[in-house]
Write a protein that holds these residues in place. Structure first.
Motif: not given
Length: 527
Positions: A56, A189-190, A193, A196
């Motif tokens: 990400p 999460l960024n 990923h 998740m």
């Protein structure tokens, strides 16, 4: 004392700078070059190297920041065309960045230890931050995690930095600082990923414990007090705004350039196949092995089967169609993963106000995704082991699961290192961590069994010892009789399948433990 321990572990990591490096070293060097040399609009379109940018945007910015320092070590490493460039200065720089960014991991550990030592969750005069205390044991188990050292400081990745952000987020959630916890998880999460996997646990716990607020007590017909929880739109809006802002900062520039689809295609390449090259020890390793065995049986019985190249046993990352058993599509893995995590999420929803249940559910979400997910990397087992370590020094049953799962999980990483020198290193790291974990956790819970390994049953102990037999077979017997040369992927396949049975057992056992915990009597029971 804590930072002294961090310094000591860092010195050991420095000794590993000349060690073997996997292709991930070139992956990250290429990302340094891409983010430094190319404009933003080309970051997720550049394809000179096969190791394209597929993390990400916040991780891409992380690489960009590192590249501003890298230029002072060796500017040639920042040229996109210099494929497989690995000068001495480049190696030292990239190794040092992993060691330095591990300070984030250390800080996350420190925050979690402070919560556990101050919360009274395990009332004991031994809790504290001195040597031999549960907090000190936790610190050394995490800082000296054998799997993390193997993956980051030999194989080469930045998992320590990422787990530091995860632990910081978990610590804030445990402390009741929900918005901070949500912020750091959104950042995580960024950055990568793969986390998740554990997002459902965050979503359910934050919704239940932050967005639903307690109203004043009323009384039921029996006269007993009842506390109702009502949904707070304002709190939900704050939570959603924080998450949205982080994602907007991360993906906003690419949305503005009309490249969101391109970025997502890099993040989710579904054509990579059901299993990773080394077969993560999960359900699909067992499924793949069953298909191979059925194919052999069918041929022996004279049944005509498709004679396709056994790519899954060749160490390649690609799509593969099973011969006898039905080929598994991505949708099937998503459905199985969703079904497998649902009971733990329901349990978490029904038990508001129990922070450790959040960690338990997080562990189960990660382990369920590991068991049933699509194209799971063997390294993803660390997403389970790291948070489970927090619980291993609190409750006995979780210490039991941790000892078995960490032993099997770290052993399953052995195929990542195959050079002669690193074979000795990985065994030493594995043994040091395992012996320390068994010795310290057994003393912490006053376990004195003598006929089997501490905290484990006889059957579990035999399984752990079978790993030693498997290691001797793969590294001594097979080369001696020529099987390794004839079937080079056979040892890797056996490791995956054998470890998959242990991981599956741990998943079933821990799920049963979590789902059957009696909330009313849990303080009186020896968990």
């Amino acid at each position: 004392m804590f930072w002294t321990l961090v310094f000591m572990v860092s010195c050991i990591k420095l000794l590993l700078i000349p060690a073997y490096r996997s292709t991930d070293f070139e992956v990250h060097r290429n990302w340094l070059a891409i983010t430094h040399s190319l404009p933003l609009r080309q970051w997720y379109n550049e394809a000179t190297s096969e190791w394209t940018l597929d993390y990400p945007p916040l991780f891409a910015w992380f690489e960009f920041i590192l590249s501003q320092i890298a230029v002072f070590f060796d500017p040639k490493m920042l040229q996109v065309k210099n494929l497989n460039y690995a000068s001495y200065e480049t190696v030292v720089f990239q190794r040092l960045t992993v060691i330095v960014t591990d300070l984030v991991f250390a800080y996350g550990i420190k925050e979690c230890c402070q919560y556990l030592s101050g919360s009274g969750v395990r009332k004991s005069s031994r809790w504290g931050l001195r040597w031999g205390s549960p907090a000190a044991i936790l610190q050394l188990l995490l800082l000296g995690n054998a799997g993390l050292i193997i993956v980051d400081h030999i194989h080469f990745q930045y998992n320590g930095f990422l787990f530091g952000v995860l632990l910081l987020s978990v610590a804030r959630i445990l402390q009741g600082r929900f918005l901070e916890g949500a912020f750091w998880f959104a950042v995580l999460l960024n950055l990568k990923h793969i986390f998740m996997y554990v997002a459902p646990a965050y979503g359910v716990y934050l919704l239940r414990n932050y967005c639903f607020v307690s109203t004043p007590q009323t009384h039921s017909g029996s006269g007993e007090p009842v506390r109702w929880r009502s949904f707070s739109p304002s709190r939900f809006a704050k939570l959603a705004a924080i998450v949205a802002i982080v994602f907007l900062i991360s993906f906003g520039p690419f949305i503005a350039m009309g490249q969101l689809g391109q970025v997502l295609s890099r993040l989710f390449p579904f054509k990579r196949g059901l299993s990773h090259a080394y077969w993560a020890p999960n359900l699909w390793a067992l499924y793949n092995m069953a298909d191979k065995l059925l194919t052999v049986v069918a041929k022996c019985l004279g049944i005509k089967v498709a004679n396709q190249r056994a790519s899954m046993t060749g160490g390649l990352v690609q799509e593969f169609h099973h011969t006898i058993l039905p080929t598994v599509p991505p949708l099937a893995t998503f459905i199985l993963t969703f079904i497998s995590i649902t009971p733990s999420l329901v349990k978490l929803w029904k038990c508001p106000g129990n922070p450790l249940h959040f960690v338990r559910c997080l562990v189960l979400c990660a382990l369920s995704a590991f068991m049933f997910g699509w194209h799971v990397h063997e390294k993803a087992i660390l997403i389970v082991i790291v948070p489970l370590t927090l619980l291993a020094v609190v409750w006995r049953k979780e210490a039991q699961v941790y000892l078995l799962l960490s032993t099997v999980g770290h052993f399953s990483l052995f195929p990542l290192l195959f050079t002669p020198s690193e074979n000795y290193i990985k065994v030493v790291l594995f043994l040091l961590h395992s012996v320390y974990a068994f010795q310290k956790l057994s003393s912490l819970f006053d376990i004195t069994e003598g006929r089997h390994l501490p905290l484990l049953s006889v059957a579990e102990s035999l399984y752990v010892f079978s790993l030693a037999a498997l290691f001797v077979t793969e590294y001594a017997v097979f080369p001696l009789i020529g099987l390794t040369a004839k079937y080079p992927f056979l040892p890797l396949m056996l490791t995956s399948v054998h470890c998959a049975m242990g991981v599956l057992y741990c998943w079933l056992r821990y799920y049963w433990h979590f789902m059957t915990m009696d909330e009313t009597n849990r303080k009186r029971k020896a968990y």
